[in-house]
Design an enzyme around this catalytic site. Sequence first.
Site, PDB file in Angstrom:
ATOM      1  N   HIS A  46       0.847  -1.206   0.000  1.00  0.00           N
ATOM      2  CA  HIS A  46       0.000   0.000   0.000  1.00  0.00           C
ATOM      3  C   HIS A  46       0.880   1.252   0.000  1.00  0.00           C
ATOM      4  O   HIS A  46       1.934   1.272   0.652  1.00  0.00           O
ATOM      5  CB  HIS A  46      -0.916  -0.016   1.226  1.00  0.00           C
ATOM      6  CG  HIS A  46      -2.011   1.005   1.114  1.00  0.00           C
ATOM      7  ND1 HIS A  46      -1.802   2.321   1.406  1.00  0.00           N
ATOM      8  CD2 HIS A  46      -3.286   0.899   0.695  1.00  0.00           C
ATOM      9  CE1 HIS A  46      -2.920   2.994   1.184  1.00  0.00           C
ATOM     10  NE2 HIS A  46      -3.842   2.153   0.745  1.00  0.00           N
TER      11      HIS A  46
ATOM     12  N   GLU B 193      -3.968   1.462  -7.690  1.00  0.00           N
ATOM     13  CA  GLU B 193      -4.346   2.601  -6.848  1.00  0.00           C
ATOM     14  C   GLU B 193      -3.459   3.796  -7.165  1.00  0.00           C
ATOM     15  O   GLU B 193      -2.351   3.910  -6.607  1.00  0.00           O
ATOM     16  CB  GLU B 193      -4.143   2.261  -5.371  1.00  0.00           C
ATOM     17  CG  GLU B 193      -5.031   1.198  -4.823  1.00  0.00           C
ATOM     18  CD  GLU B 193      -5.306   1.416  -3.339  1.00  0.00           C
ATOM     19  OE1 GLU B 193      -6.461   1.637  -2.989  1.00  0.00           O
ATOM     20  OE2 GLU B 193      -4.357   1.420  -2.550  1.00  0.00           O
TER      21      GLU B 193
HETATM   22  P1  PGA Z   1      -9.608   5.771  -0.170  1.00  0.00           P
HETATM   23  O1  PGA Z   1      -8.446   4.755   0.217  1.00  0.00           O
HETATM   24  O2  PGA Z   1     -10.794   4.946  -0.598  1.00  0.00           O
HETATM   25  O3  PGA Z   1      -9.863   6.543   1.097  1.00  0.00           O
HETATM   26  O4  PGA Z   1      -9.103   6.615  -1.276  1.00  0.00           O
HETATM   27  C1  PGA Z   1      -8.119   3.682  -0.609  1.00  0.00           C
HETATM   28  C2  PGA Z   1      -6.902   3.004  -0.071  1.00  0.00           C
HETATM   29  O5  PGA Z   1      -6.046   3.682   0.541  1.00  0.00           O
HETATM   30  O6  PGA Z   1      -6.723   1.798  -0.216  1.00  0.00           O
END
Ligand code: PGA
Length: 256
Positions: free
Chosen positions: A99, A169
């Site tokens: 992450h 992401e």
């Molecule tokens: P968010 O976070 O939905 O608050 O953007 C996603 C994540 O950090 O996995």
Amino acid sequence: MSNHKKIIVANWKMNPRTSSEALKIFEEIKPIALRAKKVQTVICPSFLYLESLRKKFRGNKIALGAQDLFWEKGTGAFTGEISAEQLIASGASYVILGHSERRALGETNEIINKKVSTALKAGLKVLLCIGEENRDREGKHLEFVARELLESLAKIQRRFFQNLTLAYEPVWAISSKEEGPDNPEDAQKISIFLRKVFVEIAGPDLALSTPIIYGGSADPENTPQFLAAGFAGLLVGRESLIPKHFNEILQAADAI
Ligand code: PGA
């Protein structure tokens, strides 16, 4: 891939403050998650809440996941660390690795690679996060995400990729008030690029069947858009702590 269940992951991060608050959120999500036929719900709480949540349901309609682990196996003198085996014993079947919030604390692709390898060998399902900090016109972000993917999966035997899910992401879209989520079509283009890169190490069959989910300001409104754009699911941060909103995301995913 459309016959597969959508994977909707709640990443609770360092929330909430107490285990009773965690149970309360969970109990509000549970009935909807159990009812959703076309969704695999994965709740990733703090390590501390895994066991108490595990006692609150049976079966596998809901799965639990951790937000990190240590790369050494089993047990040992590693103060403050948590192993894959300990996670499994506490009820986790998934783990989020790579992450961006952990990368920001110093995790490199090399470290993530060791963790992914250990987790897959232990039998955990890995949600591997990949994403660029910025996007630029020259396409440097493509090189960046390709490197993240290849280095995080280096030297891992193909057969283990069956338990892998990629989470695209874009870092700038995570919990982003200013920029908001990515545009679903742009995100999908990058996920297609990632799949092509993945073919190099996984071969076409595995690369085609590996789910790619999206994360970054996912909410009930944009859920149908990201799923319609071809994502296999969503990694949800902020909205996963608001049961009403997370339930709406589950219901929207179940309706597709
Ligand atoms: P968010 O976070 O939905 O608050 O953007 C996603 C994540 O950090 O996995």
